[in-house]
Design a protein around this motif. Structure first.
Motif, PDB file in Angstrom:
ATOM      1  N   SER A   1      66.847  61.826  30.844  1.00 54.55           N
ATOM      2  CA  SER A   1      66.884  63.261  30.536  1.00 54.55           C
ATOM      3  C   SER A   1      67.072  64.109  31.792  1.00 54.55           C
ATOM      4  N   SER A   2      66.717  63.553  32.968  1.00 54.29           N
ATOM      5  CA  SER A   2      66.900  64.297  34.221  1.00 54.29           C
ATOM      6  C   SER A   2      68.287  64.077  34.823  1.00 54.29           C
ATOM      7  N   GLY A   3      69.097  63.219  34.178  1.00 54.94           N
ATOM      8  CA  GLY A   3      70.452  62.982  34.657  1.00 54.94           C
ATOM      9  C   GLY A   3      70.600  61.782  35.569  1.00 54.94           C
ATOM     10  N   SER A   4      69.515  61.068  35.818  1.00 52.55           N
ATOM     11  CA  SER A   4      69.572  59.891  36.686  1.00 52.55           C
ATOM     12  C   SER A   4      69.978  58.650  35.896  1.00 52.55           C
ATOM     13  N   VAL A   5      70.640  57.736  36.600  1.00 51.78           N
ATOM     14  CA  VAL A   5      70.958  56.432  36.020  1.00 51.78           C
ATOM     15  C   VAL A   5      69.779  55.523  36.341  1.00 51.78           C
ATOM     16  N   LYS A   6      69.310  54.780  35.366  1.00 52.60           N
ATOM     17  CA  LYS A   6      68.193  53.867  35.595  1.00 52.60           C
ATOM     18  C   LYS A   6      68.584  52.824  36.634  1.00 52.60           C
ATOM     19  N   LYS A   7      67.587  52.389  37.427  1.00 47.68           N
ATOM     20  CA  LYS A   7      67.842  51.449  38.519  1.00 47.68           C
ATOM     21  C   LYS A   7      68.548  50.195  38.028  1.00 47.68           C
ATOM     22  N   GLU A   8      68.103  49.612  36.936  1.00 47.41           N
ATOM     23  CA  GLU A   8      68.704  48.377  36.419  1.00 47.41           C
ATOM     24  C   GLU A   8      70.201  48.578  36.158  1.00 47.41           C
ATOM     25  N   ASP A   9      70.555  49.691  35.528  1.00 48.80           N
ATOM     26  CA  ASP A   9      71.963  49.973  35.227  1.00 48.80           C
ATOM     27  C   ASP A   9      72.748  50.248  36.505  1.00 48.80           C
ATOM     28  N   ALA A  10      72.134  50.995  37.446  1.00 51.55           N
ATOM     29  CA  ALA A  10      72.806  51.312  38.704  1.00 51.55           C
ATOM     30  C   ALA A  10      73.042  50.042  39.528  1.00 51.55           C
ATOM     31  N   MET A  11      72.067  49.153  39.558  1.00 56.96           N
ATOM     32  CA  MET A  11      72.212  47.902  40.312  1.00 56.96           C
ATOM     33  C   MET A  11      73.317  47.030  39.719  1.00 56.96           C
ATOM     34  N   GLU A  12      73.380  46.945  38.399  1.00 55.90           N
ATOM     35  CA  GLU A  12      74.427  46.158  37.747  1.00 55.90           C
ATOM     36  C   GLU A  12      75.803  46.770  38.028  1.00 55.90           C
ATOM     37  N   TRP A  13      75.888  48.085  37.951  1.00 55.50           N
ATOM     38  CA  TRP A  13      77.142  48.780  38.243  1.00 55.50           C
ATOM     39  C   TRP A  13      77.583  48.496  39.675  1.00 55.50           C
ATOM     40  N   LEU A  14      76.662  48.632  40.629  1.00 59.84           N
ATOM     41  CA  LEU A  14      76.982  48.408  42.037  1.00 59.84           C
ATOM     42  C   LEU A  14      77.406  46.963  42.294  1.00 59.84           C
ATOM     43  N   GLU A  15      76.710  46.045  41.698  1.00 61.03           N
ATOM     44  CA  GLU A  15      77.017  44.625  41.874  1.00 61.03           C
ATOM     45  C   GLU A  15      78.416  44.276  41.363  1.00 61.03           C
ATOM     46  N   ASN A  16      78.893  44.990  40.365  1.00 64.20           N
ATOM     47  CA  ASN A  16      80.198  44.702  39.761  1.00 64.20           C
ATOM     48  C   ASN A  16      81.362  45.474  40.370  1.00 64.20           C
ATOM     49  N   ARG A  17      81.124  46.236  41.441  1.00 63.09           N
ATOM     50  CA  ARG A  17      82.211  46.946  42.111  1.00 63.09           C
ATOM     51  C   ARG A  17      83.037  45.940  42.903  1.00 63.09           C
ATOM     52  N   GLU A  18      84.342  46.081  42.822  1.00 64.81           N
ATOM     53  CA  GLU A  18      85.243  45.258  43.620  1.00 64.81           C
ATOM     54  C   GLU A  18      85.617  46.021  44.882  1.00 64.81           C
ATOM     55  N   ARG A  19      85.937  45.280  45.938  1.00 62.18           N
ATOM     56  CA  ARG A  19      86.350  45.921  47.189  1.00 62.18           C
ATOM     57  C   ARG A  19      87.676  46.641  46.925  1.00 62.18           C
ATOM     58  N   PRO A  20      87.740  47.949  47.189  1.00 62.62           N
ATOM     59  CA  PRO A  20      88.977  48.702  46.920  1.00 62.62           C
ATOM     60  C   PRO A  20      90.052  48.416  47.966  1.00 62.62           C
ATOM     61  N   SER A  21      91.293  48.580  47.555  1.00 67.36           N
ATOM     62  CA  SER A  21      92.412  48.461  48.498  1.00 67.36           C
ATOM     63  C   SER A  21      92.495  49.732  49.331  1.00 67.36           C
ATOM     64  N   SER A  22      93.271  49.684  50.395  1.00 63.59           N
ATOM     65  CA  SER A  22      93.473  50.881  51.220  1.00 63.59           C
ATOM     66  C   SER A  22      94.041  52.025  50.397  1.00 63.59           C
ATOM     67  N   ALA A  23      94.995  51.695  49.523  1.00 60.57           N
ATOM     68  CA  ALA A  23      95.601  52.733  48.686  1.00 60.57           C
ATOM     69  C   ALA A  23      94.571  53.347  47.750  1.00 60.57           C
ATOM     70  N   GLU A  24      93.719  52.520  47.161  1.00 62.51           N
ATOM     71  CA  GLU A  24      92.696  53.043  46.249  1.00 62.51           C
ATOM     72  C   GLU A  24      91.713  53.943  46.991  1.00 62.51           C
ATOM     73  N   LEU A  25      91.339  53.558  48.200  1.00 58.55           N
ATOM     74  CA  LEU A  25      90.429  54.396  48.986  1.00 58.55           C
ATOM     75  C   LEU A  25      91.048  55.765  49.256  1.00 58.55           C
ATOM     76  N   ARG A  26      92.297  55.778  49.701  1.00 60.30           N
ATOM     77  CA  ARG A  26      92.960  57.047  50.007  1.00 60.30           C
ATOM     78  C   ARG A  26      93.135  57.903  48.757  1.00 60.30           C
TER      79      ARG A  26
END
Length: 162
Positions: A57-82
């Motif tokens: 209700s305060s707009g925060s993502v729960k730690k469990e969901d945030a950790m899973e999201w972070l763990e599933n991020r792939e390393r972006p390409s240079s083009a994606e970063l830009r």
């Protein structure tokens, strides 16, 4: 703004077909669709996993969901970063915090700052004839005593040239 899908270089306005001036890759931006509008207002549609995460209700993502999201991020390409960087407009004033302007903020001891800053060296390459890199690196100060803490703050962003 459009960017080369190969190297991430900003494509000059109005150019839809041709070669990238930086890497020579073929450009074909004619299939890129503008955002859908609804009576003149842009209709936001979630385009990232981040926007789909449930919040409290305060707009925060729960730690469990945030950790899973972070763990599933792939390393972006240079083009994606830009392509992900949203520049600060030349005439902008005020706080960038409530805006969609891209800013990196790191705080911590010198070893942490020096180590993690290495992940952001690609930002230096974004400075060119149309953009400048804004960098603020300083030792932090204790707000109560005014004394230096021995820790540092690094702020990075990209802004349009005036």
């Amino acid at each position: 703004m459009e960017f080369c899908d190969n190297c991430g270089t900003l494509v000059p306005a109005g150019r839809e077909i041709g070669e990238c001036e930086q890497c020579g890759a073929e450009l074909d931006l004619t299939d890129k669709k503008p955002p859908q509008t609804d009576g003149g207002a842009t209709t936001p549609t979630p385009s990232t996993k981040l926007e789909e995460l449930p919040t409290t209700s305060s707009g925060s993502v729960k730690k469990e969901d945030a950790m899973e999201w972070l763990e599933n991020r792939e390393r972006p390409s240079s083009a994606e970063l830009r392509q992900a960087v949203l520049e600060k407009p030349n005439d902008f004033t005020g706080s960038t915090f409530p805006t969609d302007i891209s800013t990196v903020r790191l705080t911590g001891d010198p070893q942490f700052i020096e180590t993690v800053a290495g992940l952001f060296t690609w930002i230096v390459g974004m400075e060119d004839y149309s953009r400048r890199v804004e960098i603020n690196l300083k030792e932090t100060e204790d707000k109560e005593t005014g004394e230096q803490t021995g820790n540092y703050a690094l702020y990075l962003s990209v802004a349009e040239r005036g």
